[in-house]
Write a protein that holds these residues in place. Structure first.
Motif, PDB file in Angstrom:
ATOM      1  N   GLU A  36       0.831  -1.203   0.000  1.00 10.07           N
ATOM      2  CA  GLU A  36       0.000   0.000   0.000  1.00 10.07           C
ATOM      3  C   GLU A  36       0.866   1.253   0.000  1.00 10.07           C
ATOM      4  O   GLU A  36       0.551   2.231  -0.674  1.00 10.07           O
ATOM      5  CB  GLU A  36      -0.944  -0.009   1.209  1.00 10.07           C
ATOM      6  N   TYR A  37       1.971   1.221   0.745  1.00 12.80           N
ATOM      7  CA  TYR A  37       2.892   2.354   0.773  1.00 12.80           C
ATOM      8  C   TYR A  37       3.477   2.608  -0.620  1.00 12.80           C
ATOM      9  O   TYR A  37       3.497   3.739  -1.095  1.00 12.80           O
ATOM     10  CB  TYR A  37       4.015   2.109   1.786  1.00 12.80           C
TER      11      TYR A  37
ATOM     12  N   ALA B 146       2.237   1.691  -3.537  1.00 11.94           N
ATOM     13  CA  ALA B 146       1.164   2.156  -4.430  1.00 11.94           C
ATOM     14  C   ALA B 146       0.870   3.633  -4.188  1.00 11.94           C
ATOM     15  O   ALA B 146       0.682   4.403  -5.131  1.00 11.94           O
ATOM     16  CB  ALA B 146      -0.093   1.324  -4.233  1.00 11.94           C
ATOM     17  N   LYS B 147       0.853   4.038  -2.935  1.00 12.10           N
ATOM     18  CA  LYS B 147       0.583   5.429  -2.588  1.00 12.10           C
ATOM     19  C   LYS B 147       1.713   6.342  -3.081  1.00 12.10           C
ATOM     20  O   LYS B 147       1.472   7.374  -3.698  1.00 12.10           O
ATOM     21  CB  LYS B 147       0.437   5.564  -1.072  1.00 12.10           C
ATOM     22  N   GLU B 148       2.948   5.945  -2.840  1.00  9.13           N
ATOM     23  CA  GLU B 148       4.103   6.761  -3.219  1.00  9.13           C
ATOM     24  C   GLU B 148       4.324   6.793  -4.729  1.00  9.13           C
ATOM     25  O   GLU B 148       4.726   7.807  -5.272  1.00  9.13           O
ATOM     26  CB  GLU B 148       5.371   6.253  -2.522  1.00  9.13           C
ATOM     27  N   GLN B 149       4.060   5.687  -5.401  1.00  7.94           N
ATOM     28  CA  GLN B 149       4.292   5.600  -6.841  1.00  7.94           C
ATOM     29  C   GLN B 149       3.069   6.027  -7.639  1.00  7.94           C
ATOM     30  O   GLN B 149       3.162   6.211  -8.837  1.00  7.94           O
ATOM     31  CB  GLN B 149       4.692   4.168  -7.232  1.00  7.94           C
ATOM     32  N   GLY B 150       1.914   6.121  -6.990  1.00 10.52           N
ATOM     33  CA  GLY B 150       0.695   6.535  -7.685  1.00 10.52           C
ATOM     34  C   GLY B 150       0.294   5.586  -8.781  1.00 10.52           C
ATOM     35  O   GLY B 150      -0.080   6.009  -9.866  1.00 10.52           O
ATOM     36  N   GLN B 151       0.355   4.288  -8.532  1.00 11.25           N
ATOM     37  CA  GLN B 151       0.021   3.281  -9.533  1.00 11.25           C
ATOM     38  C   GLN B 151      -1.440   2.866  -9.367  1.00 11.25           C
ATOM     39  O   GLN B 151      -1.759   2.051  -8.516  1.00 11.25           O
ATOM     40  CB  GLN B 151       0.927   2.065  -9.368  1.00 11.25           C
ATOM     41  N   PRO B 152      -2.344   3.415 -10.186  1.00 17.29           N
ATOM     42  CA  PRO B 152      -3.769   3.101 -10.031  1.00 17.29           C
ATOM     43  C   PRO B 152      -4.159   1.723 -10.548  1.00 17.29           C
ATOM     44  O   PRO B 152      -5.214   1.241 -10.229  1.00 17.29           O
ATOM     45  CB  PRO B 152      -4.452   4.184 -10.866  1.00 17.29           C
TER      46      PRO B 152
ATOM     47  N   SER C 214      -4.006  -1.508  -9.972  1.00 12.12           N
ATOM     48  CA  SER C 214      -3.718  -2.615  -9.074  1.00 12.12           C
ATOM     49  C   SER C 214      -4.796  -3.669  -9.208  1.00 12.12           C
ATOM     50  O   SER C 214      -5.904  -3.405  -9.633  1.00 12.12           O
ATOM     51  CB  SER C 214      -3.615  -2.127  -7.634  1.00 12.12           C
TER      52      SER C 214
ATOM     53  N   ASP D 141       0.815  -4.915  -8.439  1.00 12.02           N
ATOM     54  CA  ASP D 141       0.976  -4.011  -9.567  1.00 12.02           C
ATOM     55  C   ASP D 141       2.113  -4.519 -10.439  1.00 12.02           C
ATOM     56  O   ASP D 141       3.193  -4.814  -9.948  1.00 12.02           O
ATOM     57  CB  ASP D 141       1.311  -2.602  -9.095  1.00 12.02           C
TER      58      ASP D 141
END
Length: 116
Positions: free
Chosen positions: A87-88, A90-96, A98, A115
């Motif tokens: 989750e961290y 995904a949040k930091e990389q902004g990968q929608p 998933s 992802d």
């Protein structure tokens, strides 16, 4: 003192109850369910990375392997930590893009976003 015999590769393979391979670029991840001597199951997670040295006819291929063992009493904590770490990222990389994965047999409590 007990005498322990070294096991051959064929004997070690008999301990594998389930195996899943995951191909990811130059790496392959193997998730194996094995049984110990007490018939208790655990996970053996192996990362295998292909390394090529040299060129042409002089090229040599070897595989670098790293392995971890995960025991049943640690599954919930491990998965919770993995979920938090993923989750961290995904949040930091902004990968929608998933994909939700819900492991069976865990009561639907843990979800993993993968992802690629």
């Amino acid at each position: 003192m007990e005498d322990f015999e070294k096991k051959s590769a064929a004997e070690l393979d008999k301990e594998i109850c389930f195996s899943k391979s995951i191909k990811a670029g130059k790496r392959i991840y193997y998730v194996d369910v094995k049984k110990n001597r007490k018939d208790e199951m655990f996970l053996a997670i192996t990362e295998s990375k292909k390394n090529v040295t040299g060129e042409g006819m002089d090229a040599k291929v070897n595989f670098e392997k790293h392995k971890i063992f995960l025991y049943q009493e640690d599954f919930q904590n491990f998965m919770a930590g993995m979920q938090e770490a993923m989750e961290y990222v995904a949040k930091e990389q902004g990968q929608p893009n998933s994909r939700q994965v819900e492991p069976s047999g865990l009561g639907g409590e843990i979800k993993i976003n993968l992802d690629f």
